[in-house]
Design a protein around this motif. Sequence first.
Motif, mmCIF file in Angstrom:
data_model
loop_
_atom_site.group_PDB
_atom_site.id
_atom_site.type_symbol
_atom_site.label_atom_id
_atom_site.label_comp_id
_atom_site.label_asym_id
_atom_site.label_seq_id
_atom_site.Cartn_x
_atom_site.Cartn_y
_atom_site.Cartn_z
ATOM 1 N N ARG A 274 -5.530 2.670 1.205
ATOM 2 C CA ARG A 274 -5.801 1.374 0.594
ATOM 3 C C ARG A 274 -6.914 1.489 -0.429
ATOM 4 O O ARG A 274 -6.858 0.896 -1.474
ATOM 5 C CB ARG A 274 -6.210 0.364 1.661
ATOM 6 N N GLN B 87 -2.030 -1.026 13.530
ATOM 7 C CA GLN B 87 -1.492 -1.307 12.200
ATOM 8 C C GLN B 87 -0.461 -2.448 12.253
ATOM 9 O O GLN B 87 -0.489 -3.360 11.448
ATOM 10 C CB GLN B 87 -0.856 -0.017 11.662
ATOM 11 N N ASP C 178 0.821 -1.217 0.000
ATOM 12 C CA ASP C 178 0.000 0.000 0.000
ATOM 13 C C ASP C 178 0.849 1.258 0.000
ATOM 14 O O ASP C 178 0.681 2.142 -0.827
ATOM 15 C CB ASP C 178 -0.918 0.019 1.232
ATOM 16 N N TYR D 160 -9.015 3.435 10.389
ATOM 17 C CA TYR D 160 -10.043 3.458 9.343
ATOM 18 C C TYR D 160 -9.785 4.592 8.341
ATOM 19 O O TYR D 160 -10.009 4.441 7.146
ATOM 20 C CB TYR D 160 -11.429 3.585 9.980
ATOM 21 N N GLN E 149 -6.982 3.326 6.188
ATOM 22 C CA GLN E 149 -7.461 2.310 5.272
ATOM 23 C C GLN E 149 -8.214 2.937 4.089
ATOM 24 O O GLN E 149 -7.965 2.590 2.939
ATOM 25 C CB GLN E 149 -8.405 1.388 6.045
ATOM 26 N N ASN E 150 -9.083 3.883 4.398
ATOM 27 C CA ASN E 150 -9.842 4.514 3.328
ATOM 28 C C ASN E 150 -8.955 5.321 2.397
ATOM 29 O O ASN E 150 -9.131 5.282 1.184
ATOM 30 C CB ASN E 150 -10.935 5.415 3.912
ATOM 31 N N ASP F 221 -3.374 -5.274 12.128
ATOM 32 C CA ASP F 221 -3.881 -4.757 10.863
ATOM 33 C C ASP F 221 -5.411 -4.612 10.918
ATOM 34 O O ASP F 221 -6.113 -4.926 9.961
ATOM 35 C CB ASP F 221 -3.446 -5.676 9.719
ATOM 36 N N ARG G 118 -11.212 -6.339 1.094
ATOM 37 C CA ARG G 118 -11.163 -6.215 2.550
ATOM 38 C C ARG G 118 -12.433 -6.801 3.183
ATOM 39 O O ARG G 118 -12.370 -7.458 4.216
ATOM 40 C CB ARG G 118 -10.990 -4.736 2.919
ATOM 41 N N SER H 245 -10.311 -2.345 14.555
ATOM 42 C CA SER H 245 -10.262 -1.133 13.745
ATOM 43 C C SER H 245 -10.592 0.079 14.617
ATOM 44 O O SER H 245 -11.557 0.057 15.364
ATOM 45 C CB SER H 245 -11.268 -1.246 12.608
#
Lengths: 457, 312
Positions: free
Chosen positions: B276, B252, A84, B269, B272-273, B256, A422, B264
């Motif tokens: 990722r 993390q 990532d 979050y 991630q948004n 993860d 995910r 989370s």
Amino acid sequence: MKTLSRTRAVMVVITLILLLSGPGIIFAGGTGEQEAKQKTEEEHIHLVFWGGLPPENGPQELVDRYNELNPNVTVEYVRYVNNDQGNVRLDTALMAGEQIDVFTSYGHPRREQRVSAGMAADITDLLKEQGVDLIRDFGPGARPNIVDGRIYSVPTIVLVRFLAVNKDMFDQAGIPLPTEWTLDEFIDVARRLTHGEGAEKVYGIIGDYNTNINLFLENKHGTDPWLNKDGDASLWTKESDFRRAYQMFYNMMYRDKSMMAWEDVLSQRLTDSAALAAAFFNGRSAMMQTGSYMLRNIKDPVQYPRGFKVGFVPFPRVDENQSQYIAPVEPHDDMMVNPRSKYKEEAVRFIVWYAKEGFDPMIRYGRLPLYQEYDKDHVAAVLAEGAEELVDPESFAANVIGVVGDTIIEPRSVPDRNVLDRIFRDESEAYYLKMIDLDTLLNRLQKQFDEVLASEK
Amino acid sequence: MNTSGFMAAAVNPGRRFSRRRTAGQTLSGLAFIGPNFILMIVFWLFPVVFAFVLSFTNWDLLSGLGGIEFIGFDNYRSLPGDDKFLRSLLNNLYFTAAVVPLTVILGLAAAVIIHEHVWGKKVFRLVFFLPYISNIVAVSIVWSLLYRHYGPIANFLRVIGIEHPPSFLADMKWALPAIIAMSVWMQIGYACLIYSAGLQGISKDLYEAAEIDGINRWKRLTLITIPLLRPTTFFIVITSLITSFQVFAQVQVMTDGGPAGSTSVLVFYIYQNAFRFYRFGYASAIAVVLFVIIFLITLIQWIYQKRLASDY
């Protein structure tokens, strides 16, 4: 007093000048420098190539060879880590105008994302000038690289998926390496290869995040088996094979105990392919779901010492009499040119040489060239170099070099794939950890996937 | 002769000469803070404003600055219906509700014990403080090893008779408590250090008087130490509240966000948004929500601190 204020005034003026020119230095400095550089290097072209492989695993040797053959060009290889953070780094560098002429995208989701965002140059005409016919040269698997008749990327390798197995364990159990088998036989073989208890236990197979049910269904349903024909809804509750595949893994984990329970996978952190490989080479499992990307580890007995030969086995068929067998083979490693590159022509020339002629150093580390004219025997010979003692030659030839199937995997374009991945990972995990039952799992997947797919329409 | 401008201006506010000098000084003052200010604008103010603007867009990074498309309040509107966001928020509240009190209580206990011991104060304080200044990624990796199925903690539990110890980070019920325990362990040193400073500010006379009156240790703690440490406690609570809402690295590195999304938290979050899923607009909207939460905490602090100041 006067002198003091004068000194002060001078200081103020100097600071102000520095201040006002400061942003100028920050924002304009780069281009000025580049222009100057460009002038001195008019005859000498400097290409920057970003890729995800460690330089010592092929790219550096390849680039050095190209530089030798082309004295007026220097290609510089820069490695970004293909995760990532690494991809964000590449994307921001491209956006910020850093000099990147050529770069590799891994996997079609990233390629599609970059092409649709205009981060890849249209190289249709430049490829034609170089005498490249994408489909003729790279096979029908390269079709998705053509978008509305224009070419934005060149796929360079085939990624082959297989099960790597511990040949000694198969021999000891008296099981011949399967050449064609079904899911039911797979379950049986895994059970027979499991033995021992506690920390000493040997599993039939250990799964990580990459070992998912979809990979076991692809040979019947094609890529992304959960996606309907129109690509606007999912099939989780509609296709019974999902239920079957999930049940298979679950039973292997908790009934047969031939697959490591998910809780143990997590707690021992066997969630990524590197950790999984280490466990496999340590003899903790008889089989491992993997692919040609693992060949460089299989060929590395120093980092991964082991006392057995590695064998290669195809994915089991979903049904004994399924109408077609889709080979788990996928074009990969897409080479792209930055639209802002000053040397697009040179960049394309490099890519063509890379994919067609200069690929040998990469083959040694398990990257199988997609170029159709590449001599199969030569590829096999380069790959086998130094692996004679490490792999079982027959199964290697059959399931890595010469995979056969009725057709190969043709990637489909799916919006927001990372989000879907995910969801799939989290929900499957909850099921394997016994937090939800199978019906809840399938319903949740159906609902959430459909929501994401609908929101993109 | 060398009366500084400030003094001169203060002494002779009416004279034209000094007014001119004041202007010059303002300018030179600005010039001195200027470089710092510009860096702050570039690296702090601009990202803050940019993130705020982004929260009203559906930007995906790849499409570049030209690809910014405004969608009004859509990002904010989808937040209440996003189960994963709500779960992250709840997890975060759970994390905060556990970490802050534990840090305060254990930090105070450590500080008091160290304070009352005659020898080795500095050594003990350092020992407690070390985790706080250690690299969080390294600490997280070490703790994930400790938490393994056959790791030291599980083995210890087996030795003392618990046959099936939880496999902490691999268990949806235990993963978050495991991360909380490790975070508390890291934070204690900080609380302990601040409390130690606070303890030194309490006059010994009070304790001597209490001793003469024959008050026992526990009462000394509850009647003298804790009330007089109120401003310190308040400071620690506020700062830990804020850091606990920003928890990220542990999650993390250690889980993860897993298993199955059970650990989370908000910043995770957001990460991630953004990085990722390339949903920078949505991630920014969550960041703004986080900002509002932290801003509210800070607001409470301001109000309360003013009251404290008028109390003493």
